[in-house]
Design a protein around this motif. Sequence first.
Motif, PDB file in Angstrom:
ATOM      1  N   MET A 103      10.910 -12.233 -15.535  1.00 24.79           N
ATOM      2  CA  MET A 103      11.634 -11.804 -16.831  1.00 24.79           C
ATOM      3  C   MET A 103      13.080 -11.390 -15.990  1.00 24.79           C
ATOM      4  O   MET A 103      12.978 -10.920 -14.982  1.00 24.79           O
ATOM      5  N   LYS A 104      14.089 -11.880 -16.799  1.00 22.40           N
ATOM      6  CA  LYS A 104      15.403 -11.235 -16.050  1.00 22.40           C
ATOM      7  C   LYS A 104      15.948 -10.102 -17.027  1.00 22.40           C
ATOM      8  O   LYS A 104      15.546  -9.826 -18.117  1.00 22.40           O
ATOM      9  N   THR A 105      16.787  -9.355 -16.210  1.00 23.38           N
ATOM     10  CA  THR A 105      17.462  -8.170 -16.989  1.00 23.38           C
ATOM     11  C   THR A 105      18.805  -8.080 -16.016  1.00 23.38           C
ATOM     12  O   THR A 105      18.860  -8.673 -14.885  1.00 23.38           O
ATOM     13  N   LYS A 106      19.605  -7.220 -16.768  1.00 21.03           N
ATOM     14  CA  LYS A 106      20.650  -6.870 -16.020  1.00 21.03           C
ATOM     15  C   LYS A 106      20.741  -5.321 -15.695  1.00 21.03           C
ATOM     16  O   LYS A 106      20.049  -4.522 -16.436  1.00 21.03           O
ATOM     17  N   ALA A 107      21.247  -4.955 -14.537  1.00 24.41           N
ATOM     18  CA  ALA A 107      21.111  -3.517 -14.185  1.00 24.41           C
ATOM     19  C   ALA A 107      22.246  -3.036 -13.436  1.00 24.41           C
ATOM     20  O   ALA A 107      23.043  -4.109 -12.836  1.00 24.41           O
ATOM     21  N   TRP A 124      29.364   0.766  -8.105  1.00 28.80           N
ATOM     22  CA  TRP A 124      27.933   0.264  -8.943  1.00 28.80           C
ATOM     23  C   TRP A 124      28.579  -1.086  -9.448  1.00 28.80           C
ATOM     24  O   TRP A 124      29.604  -1.229  -9.586  1.00 28.80           O
ATOM     25  N   GLU A 125      27.644  -2.056  -9.350  1.00 29.26           N
ATOM     26  CA  GLU A 125      27.536  -3.505  -9.755  1.00 29.26           C
ATOM     27  C   GLU A 125      26.822  -3.705 -10.562  1.00 29.26           C
ATOM     28  O   GLU A 125      25.571  -3.339 -10.791  1.00 29.26           O
ATOM     29  N   ILE A 126      27.052  -4.243 -11.827  1.00 34.58           N
ATOM     30  CA  ILE A 126      26.036  -5.020 -12.879  1.00 34.58           C
ATOM     31  C   ILE A 126      25.773  -6.260 -12.642  1.00 34.58           C
ATOM     32  O   ILE A 126      26.530  -7.195 -12.311  1.00 34.58           O
ATOM     33  N   THR A 127      24.383  -6.428 -12.156  1.00 33.49           N
ATOM     34  CA  THR A 127      23.930  -7.611 -11.750  1.00 33.49           C
ATOM     35  C   THR A 127      22.710  -8.259 -12.508  1.00 33.49           C
ATOM     36  O   THR A 127      21.828  -7.249 -13.045  1.00 33.49           O
ATOM     37  N   GLU A 128      22.437  -9.479 -12.341  1.00 36.52           N
ATOM     38  CA  GLU A 128      21.164  -9.938 -12.950  1.00 36.52           C
ATOM     39  C   GLU A 128      19.860  -9.855 -12.258  1.00 36.52           C
ATOM     40  O   GLU A 128      20.370  -9.974 -10.928  1.00 36.52           O
ATOM     41  N   LEU A 129      18.762  -9.356 -12.466  1.00 37.01           N
ATOM     42  CA  LEU A 129      17.639  -9.134 -11.580  1.00 37.01           C
ATOM     43  C   LEU A 129      16.516 -10.022 -12.286  1.00 37.01           C
ATOM     44  O   LEU A 129      16.250  -9.732 -13.417  1.00 37.01           O
ATOM     45  N   ASP A 130      15.666 -10.207 -11.187  1.00 39.26           N
ATOM     46  CA  ASP A 130      14.301 -11.049 -11.826  1.00 39.26           C
ATOM     47  C   ASP A 130      13.123  -9.573 -11.885  1.00 39.26           C
ATOM     48  O   ASP A 130      13.158  -8.907 -10.655  1.00 39.26           O
ATOM     49  N   LEU A 131      12.540  -9.404 -12.725  1.00 42.58           N
ATOM     50  CA  LEU A 131      11.431  -8.311 -13.013  1.00 42.58           C
ATOM     51  C   LEU A 131      10.073  -9.160 -12.874  1.00 42.58           C
ATOM     52  O   LEU A 131       9.884 -10.028 -13.352  1.00 42.58           O
ATOM     53  N   PRO A 146       4.501  -5.784 -14.887  1.00 49.92           N
ATOM     54  CA  PRO A 146       4.028  -4.537 -14.606  1.00 49.92           C
ATOM     55  C   PRO A 146       2.841  -4.324 -13.848  1.00 49.92           C
ATOM     56  O   PRO A 146       1.667  -4.928 -13.972  1.00 49.92           O
ATOM     57  N   GLN A 147       2.846  -3.596 -12.742  1.00 50.13           N
ATOM     58  CA  GLN A 147       1.734  -3.269 -11.719  1.00 50.13           C
ATOM     59  C   GLN A 147       0.919  -2.226 -12.368  1.00 50.13           C
ATOM     60  O   GLN A 147       1.152  -1.364 -13.007  1.00 50.13           O
ATOM     61  N   ALA A 148      -0.179  -1.884 -11.378  1.00 47.57           N
ATOM     62  CA  ALA A 148      -0.935  -0.580 -11.879  1.00 47.57           C
ATOM     63  C   ALA A 148       0.014   0.763 -11.861  1.00 47.57           C
ATOM     64  O   ALA A 148       0.832   1.045 -11.138  1.00 47.57           O
ATOM     65  N   GLY A 149      -0.109   1.410 -13.108  1.00 47.82           N
ATOM     66  CA  GLY A 149       0.668   2.679 -13.340  1.00 47.82           C
ATOM     67  C   GLY A 149       2.022   2.463 -13.899  1.00 47.82           C
ATOM     68  O   GLY A 149       2.748   3.530 -14.023  1.00 47.82           O
ATOM     69  N   GLU A 150       2.527   1.198 -14.211  1.00 47.61           N
ATOM     70  CA  GLU A 150       3.663   0.788 -14.559  1.00 47.61           C
ATOM     71  C   GLU A 150       3.816   0.290 -15.881  1.00 47.61           C
ATOM     72  O   GLU A 150       2.859  -0.058 -16.490  1.00 47.61           O
ATOM     73  N   VAL A 151       5.146   0.388 -16.512  1.00 46.73           N
ATOM     74  CA  VAL A 151       5.133  -0.030 -17.911  1.00 46.73           C
ATOM     75  C   VAL A 151       6.467  -0.973 -17.834  1.00 46.73           C
ATOM     76  O   VAL A 151       7.603  -0.615 -17.066  1.00 46.73           O
ATOM     77  N   LEU A 152       6.678  -1.820 -18.796  1.00 45.10           N
ATOM     78  CA  LEU A 152       7.740  -2.751 -18.972  1.00 45.10           C
ATOM     79  C   LEU A 152       8.570  -2.390 -20.162  1.00 45.10           C
ATOM     80  O   LEU A 152       7.680  -2.386 -21.179  1.00 45.10           O
ATOM     81  N   VAL A 153       9.592  -1.884 -20.091  1.00 40.01           N
ATOM     82  CA  VAL A 153      10.440  -1.273 -21.450  1.00 40.01           C
ATOM     83  C   VAL A 153      11.571  -2.261 -21.703  1.00 40.01           C
ATOM     84  O   VAL A 153      12.317  -2.825 -20.900  1.00 40.01           O
ATOM     85  N   ARG A 154      11.773  -2.362 -22.923  1.00 36.85           N
ATOM     86  CA  ARG A 154      12.819  -3.272 -23.237  1.00 36.85           C
ATOM     87  C   ARG A 154      14.040  -2.170 -23.891  1.00 36.85           C
ATOM     88  O   ARG A 154      13.800  -1.322 -24.784  1.00 36.85           O
TER      89      ARG A 154
END
Length: 104
Positions: A1-5, A15-22, A25-33
């Motif tokens: 999944m891609k996101t901007k960060a 700071w720079e706004i860039t696109e990242l690949d996510l 989620p691994q153990a104990g993590e959540v993916l939030v929109r």
Amino acid sequence: MKTKAAVLRELGKDWEITELDLDPPQAGEVLVRWVAAGLCHSDEHLRTGDIPVRYPIVGGHEGAGVVEEVGPGVTSLAPGDHIVCSSRPLFGHCRFCARRTPNL
């Protein structure tokens, strides 16, 4: 999944706004929109070195969104849950942390 960060690549830079690949989620993590997010004064401390971190780092720990996926072992959240996020680091060394007021 891609996101901007907002990414800070090194101490003292902008700071720079860039696109990242996510990854999923691994153990104990959540993916939030994220619906809303932003940089705050705490993030500025990352840029100036007042809060030491390893670079690169993604900023913008305050925001609101909807849980999309949960990783293994996550039981307190489920997809579709609405969340609000904030950071309250407690390092315990400055007078504010000693008084349990790290927001100051």
